[in-house]
Enzyme design. Sequence first.
Site, mmCIF file in Angstrom:
data_model
loop_
_atom_site.group_PDB
_atom_site.id
_atom_site.type_symbol
_atom_site.label_atom_id
_atom_site.label_comp_id
_atom_site.label_asym_id
_atom_site.label_seq_id
_atom_site.Cartn_x
_atom_site.Cartn_y
_atom_site.Cartn_z
ATOM 1 N N ASP A 308 0.851 -1.184 0.000
ATOM 2 C CA ASP A 308 0.000 0.000 0.000
ATOM 3 C C ASP A 308 0.883 1.229 0.000
ATOM 4 O O ASP A 308 1.914 1.249 0.663
ATOM 5 C CB ASP A 308 -0.859 0.008 1.274
ATOM 6 C CG ASP A 308 -2.196 -0.627 1.025
ATOM 7 O OD1 ASP A 308 -2.647 -0.590 -0.139
ATOM 8 O OD2 ASP A 308 -2.786 -1.159 1.976
ATOM 9 N N ASP A 345 -7.465 24.295 10.941
ATOM 10 C CA ASP A 345 -7.518 22.994 10.247
ATOM 11 C C ASP A 345 -6.664 21.992 11.007
ATOM 12 O O ASP A 345 -5.446 22.110 11.060
ATOM 13 C CB ASP A 345 -6.993 23.195 8.814
ATOM 14 C CG ASP A 345 -7.236 21.977 7.955
ATOM 15 O OD1 ASP A 345 -7.491 20.900 8.525
ATOM 16 O OD2 ASP A 345 -7.160 22.122 6.730
ATOM 17 N N PHE A 376 -14.273 22.297 6.603
ATOM 18 C CA PHE A 376 -14.411 21.522 5.360
ATOM 19 C C PHE A 376 -15.700 20.709 5.414
ATOM 20 O O PHE A 376 -16.022 20.102 6.425
ATOM 21 C CB PHE A 376 -13.207 20.574 5.238
ATOM 22 C CG PHE A 376 -13.244 19.706 4.019
ATOM 23 C CD1 PHE A 376 -12.678 20.144 2.824
ATOM 24 C CD2 PHE A 376 -13.850 18.456 4.049
ATOM 25 C CE1 PHE A 376 -12.705 19.346 1.700
ATOM 26 C CE2 PHE A 376 -13.890 17.649 2.913
ATOM 27 C CZ PHE A 376 -13.307 18.105 1.735
ATOM 28 N N GLN A 379 -19.845 18.716 0.951
ATOM 29 C CA GLN A 379 -20.590 19.388 -0.106
ATOM 30 C C GLN A 379 -19.737 20.466 -0.795
ATOM 31 O O GLN A 379 -19.625 20.509 -2.013
ATOM 32 C CB GLN A 379 -21.863 20.046 0.449
ATOM 33 C CG GLN A 379 -23.014 19.077 0.684
ATOM 34 C CD GLN A 379 -22.786 18.275 1.955
ATOM 35 O OE1 GLN A 379 -22.301 18.822 2.954
ATOM 36 N NE2 GLN A 379 -23.099 16.989 1.913
ATOM 37 N N ARG A 381 -16.479 21.006 -0.412
ATOM 38 C CA ARG A 381 -15.148 20.471 -0.643
ATOM 39 C C ARG A 381 -14.089 21.574 -0.515
ATOM 40 O O ARG A 381 -13.146 21.655 -1.294
ATOM 41 C CB ARG A 381 -15.058 19.779 -2.017
ATOM 42 C CG ARG A 381 -15.906 18.502 -2.033
ATOM 43 C CD ARG A 381 -15.604 17.639 -3.220
ATOM 44 N NE ARG A 381 -16.017 18.346 -4.432
ATOM 45 C CZ ARG A 381 -15.269 18.457 -5.507
ATOM 46 N NH1 ARG A 381 -14.088 17.892 -5.538
ATOM 47 N NH2 ARG A 381 -15.682 19.085 -6.574
ATOM 48 N N MET A 382 -14.296 22.447 0.402
ATOM 49 C CA MET A 382 -13.258 23.425 0.723
ATOM 50 C C MET A 382 -13.435 23.898 2.152
ATOM 51 O O MET A 382 -14.468 23.672 2.779
ATOM 52 C CB MET A 382 -13.278 24.595 -0.251
ATOM 53 C CG MET A 382 -14.600 25.314 -0.362
ATOM 54 S SD MET A 382 -14.439 26.554 -1.620
ATOM 55 C CE MET A 382 -15.919 26.362 -2.533
ATOM 56 N N SER A 383 -12.394 24.512 2.623
ATOM 57 C CA SER A 383 -12.482 25.081 3.954
ATOM 58 C C SER A 383 -11.879 26.482 3.878
ATOM 59 O O SER A 383 -11.367 26.883 2.832
ATOM 60 C CB SER A 383 -11.696 24.237 4.951
ATOM 61 O OG SER A 383 -10.337 24.213 4.588
ATOM 62 N N ASP A 515 -3.670 -3.835 6.191
ATOM 63 C CA ASP A 515 -4.154 -3.672 7.550
ATOM 64 C C ASP A 515 -5.667 -3.563 7.627
ATOM 65 O O ASP A 515 -6.283 -4.067 8.531
ATOM 66 C CB ASP A 515 -3.476 -2.482 8.237
ATOM 67 C CG ASP A 515 -3.520 -1.230 7.381
ATOM 68 O OD1 ASP A 515 -4.197 -1.262 6.329
ATOM 69 O OD2 ASP A 515 -2.890 -0.242 7.771
ATOM 70 N N ASP A 519 -8.687 -5.213 3.075
ATOM 71 C CA ASP A 519 -7.512 -5.933 2.596
ATOM 72 C C ASP A 519 -7.648 -7.445 2.808
ATOM 73 O O ASP A 519 -6.878 -8.217 2.254
ATOM 74 C CB ASP A 519 -6.251 -5.469 3.338
ATOM 75 C CG ASP A 519 -5.807 -4.100 2.894
ATOM 76 O OD1 ASP A 519 -6.086 -3.752 1.726
ATOM 77 O OD2 ASP A 519 -5.208 -3.387 3.703
#
Lengths: 679, 559
Positions: A308, A345, A376, A379, A381-383, A515, A519
């Site tokens: 991964d 953030d 954030f 809907q 998709r920003m902060s 993990d 998987d």
Amino acid sequence: MSVHRPQSLSLFDRAILGQATRDAIRKLDPRSLVRNPIIFATALVSVLATVLTVRQGLAGGHGIGVPAQITVWLWFTVLFANFAEAVAEGRGKAQADSLRRTKSEAAARKVSGMDGADPTQIPAAMLKAGDLVICETGDIVPGDGDVVAGIATVDESAITGESAPVIRESGGDRSAVTGGTRVVSDRIVVRITANPGETFLDRMIALVEGAKRQKTPNEIALSILLVGMTLIFLIVVATLPAWASRSGARIPVVFLAALFITLIPTTIGGLMSAIGIAGMDRLVRFNVIAKSGRAVEAAGDIDVLLLDKTGTITLGARQAAEFLPLAGTSERDLAEAAFLSSLADETPEGKSIVALARNRFRLADPDHAELRFVPFTAQTRMSGVDLGGGHQIRKGAADAIAARTDAHPGRDLTGMVERVAKSGGTPLVVARDDRPLGVIHLKDIIKPGIRERFATLRAMGIRTVMITGDNPLTAAAIAAEAGVDDYLAEATPEKKLELIREYQQGGRLVAMCGDGSNDAPALAQADVGVAMNTGTQAAREAGNMVDLESDPTKLIEIVMIGKQLLMSRGALTTFSIANDVAKYFAIIPALFLASYPQLQALNIMHLTSPRSAILSAIIFNALVIVALIPLALKGVEYKPAAAEVLLKRNLLVYGLGGLVVPFLGIKLIDMAITALGLA
Amino acid sequence: MNARGILLIILFVAVIVALTPVLGGYMARLYEGRMNWLGPVERRIYRLCGIDPAREQHWTGYAMALLAFHMLGALVLYGLMRLQAHLPFNPAHHVAVAPALAFNTAISFATNTDWQNYGGESTLGNLVQMAGLTVQNFLSAATGIAVAAAVIRGFSRRSARTIGNFYVDLTRSVLYLLLPLCLAGALVLVWQGVPQTLAASATATTLEGARQVIALGPVASQTIIEHLGTNGGGFFNANAAHPFENPTWLLNFLYMVAIVAIGAGLTNTFGRMVGDTRQGWALLAAMGVLLVAGAFACYWAEAQGNPALHGLANMEGKEARFGIAASTLFSTVTTATSCGSVNAMLDSFLPLAGMVPLVNILLGEVVIGGVGSGLYGMLVFVLITVFIAGLMVGRTPEYLGKKIEAREIKLAVIAILVVPAAVLGLGAVAIVTGAGQAGIAAPGPHGLTELLYAFASAANNNGSAFAGLNGNTPFYNVTLAVAMVFGRFFTAIPVLAIAGSVAAKKMVPPSAGTFPTHSWLFVVLLVGIVLVVGGLTYFPVLALGPVVEHLALSAGTLF
């Protein structure tokens, strides 16, 4: 990247040696001996020699000295082989004992529901799969299971040796707890997933003790070859009196017994199980638990390794790497805007933006009272942040910002965004009052040293494939930077499974680390599935190994241990066979010298007398087992190299060495015997 | 040793190396089913015998067919010998062959051994020689090649259940390979002066005026397959030392080429069919190293001369037209390949020189070996080699992408065990029983060598004799026949089982961690394993036989 160093355990610990000596005698039990055909045959011959010697003793005992000594050394051969196995087991036993102590202490508080009401006290050993138990601060988790309610910090040092406690919580990928670990804070309800005797701890104890060890497929194949060789030598020795009778030679049966035992591969036969146990033990000391020896052997054959990206090849989170301002904006302005919008953030990305901005421009914390943070949401998709005076700063994906401003993003911006994406990064556009200021370049940080690890794998002949949810463009860039051979982009659990099957169809052996619960199918499908200990119980069940330190690149060590295991067997087999040449030159002239004095020409070691020659050979044969115990326990050295190079080196050391060493050894023993007047 | 002798060995090797890819390519096309220039004849044979050529067999079916076919063949041959007095084409009016001898001879020819406890010209009529022995010479050779073809398929197929059809492989071997080569070869023999007639004898008057009856017969047709099919059963008792079987130096050379040609070619067929000709060359190199080493050792040892005779050239038991070099090379070639035809008496070789043919046989007939059986015998050693080498490079062993696991090792061990058990076991019985002792004429270690040689030759299906041992007694007729059956079928069946087992496996593509099996290192290792297994098994008896004899001879004691 942590450096893996096995806990140093002195090869010959005094306590272990004492116990091993007692065990070596205990292992004379025929039921135990019969598990090893070569040593069993040796024991049978020893019994025969004992009977004959005793009879000779009762009949007057003339010239009994040498036969008696041979008989004693025959028994020593058996004991030394037992001792080798016992030492290997003893090294694991200490670890097993401490594990067992944890287990016996544990008591469980069984509850009827998720809320953890009215607990009843029962012994941990009584727990069955499906039971719910509650664990609070200071409790020992009574069995393997999944957290179904609550969150707690757990000290797993008893199992992993890692002293820092870890978080375990219900849901998600960190829900598995292991029996024997201790809850350090808070309270969780655990659903038990393993029946008594099948828990992780039980498995680990069984593994390090090596008591109920199953022979691996390759061990079985090698045993067959060794038994075949033993049969050939049985034919040779059994028919020899008849062939010799033509010359009138009469060979004492004890001498024939000595010839037989020196010829059959007692060296590898005696050390084989020690090699196997020690291999598992090494694995455990690297903090990896294998569910079977078969898996470890398969690890030596791995052709393809699937990894991964996140958490394995790259650090878990992306980091801000640089600020790219658009024309008309200074880098400082962009950095400040990014800084302000990210102050609240809490994501690693956000923190890294703040850190980078501070670092570059020494920005001071503004007055928080004037700021209103916009978190954030899925809907928007920003902060961002609303400043005093109606100013707004927003950061987010390029298309999200474009949708908000409703304006066509400029060509400069589009180009910048594409450049960042192409290089494997994630572009984050920052806008002030709907005017784009520039782009923050979020970068996947490749773990330090990982490139070298992949180069090592390549040298071993293993192809690395990176699995990532990223788009192909980003994936390609990261793959190139990390130095993996291939990548699977936009991966889904189905795609992973598909990829593994595809490789397997082509005849390749696939290893994979994972993990998460998603998987599990891929882990089960892979030939070697290494589950991370931090992962879910489902993943841990599906894999055939568990890495307690949760370090995916540890597969390199696992592969090396698998290879070492096979190489040790091959090297000692070669050594064993090569030894026979010298033994023939010692014993054959000795047996027939009376009838054909000319055969003295074959006595190239110039051994003193026929009797001393035979005695020397059998003593060498017994002592070489003891001498090679350290090698069997440590394993033959493995350095990643082409097969041809490895073979050349091992042939030189163990083939040629096996040819030469016994000539010297037998000669030295013969000199000692002569000096002591033993024969 | 002289330059001419050395040149002979080099020339021989060069011719074989040149022929190998030609014959190898031809056989690859043949056994991959890509050849049908005799299609009409082939189809008619199948229709006549009720064979469906498209139906392939599982290895068990293949093995059963092989066993049944040769049991029947041996029975027919036995019948022919017992009834020959009542059958046509018996111009010399030979009587029925005694039961024990007929049993021994029938087994001997059905197993490609061609051990001969009889004198051909004084025992057998033309019908038995032609319809009995010569037919078996073709069929037993074809069977050996068929098994090899089946094994090659095993390694070249993946996840397959079948390994071919025995009857088809047998038919195609005879029809496309052995018959055409023998037809052409027999004409060369006749050109060189080998008789081919149905008459029993010619009568001549010698210079002294005495009347002499010289035995004749269909010699050329039997002698060519005797060599090409590594059978070794001569028309005459003196075999290839007889001037009618081996009249010229050139033909002697051509015989040696014929003996090795198919066995060497099959290595190339193997390489082509598994998709990597280097694999075939590696096997040939291993065989070649042993062959050339043996040839030089034998030539060198014999060229030393007899120390008891002050190093006088040892020409006892040799044909003057061949000399030491051609005699020792022929003996090496014929024992390395399980052919067993002889042009000089090994019994008269010096002890060390005589040990070379003996060792060649004891190594298990894998130095080129019998047609087909040499290749599959060597592949058994290859499996053991890759198993040990594979471990030493830290991978579970594989060969040509096939994992070598417990089952293959078990079968390989059985195949390797059978022959020593037969040689040492039956030999020991012969030494300690009165019936066995009665046949041993020579004293001391020389007699032991003769006996060891006899059982080694029988169990490895070589068929040559050291001479000196009186084998035509019920005891030896039976024990030697038992050794032949063991050596032939109890190795072929495990090998077919291996073929079935590897055919069913997937193929693992090679990686950097895979040990390459076409390198010189592998060749050296393979040669080492062959020598070590053979050496460890037979060192004690060799020490009691030729080694002690050599040491005694050096000290002036003769046996």
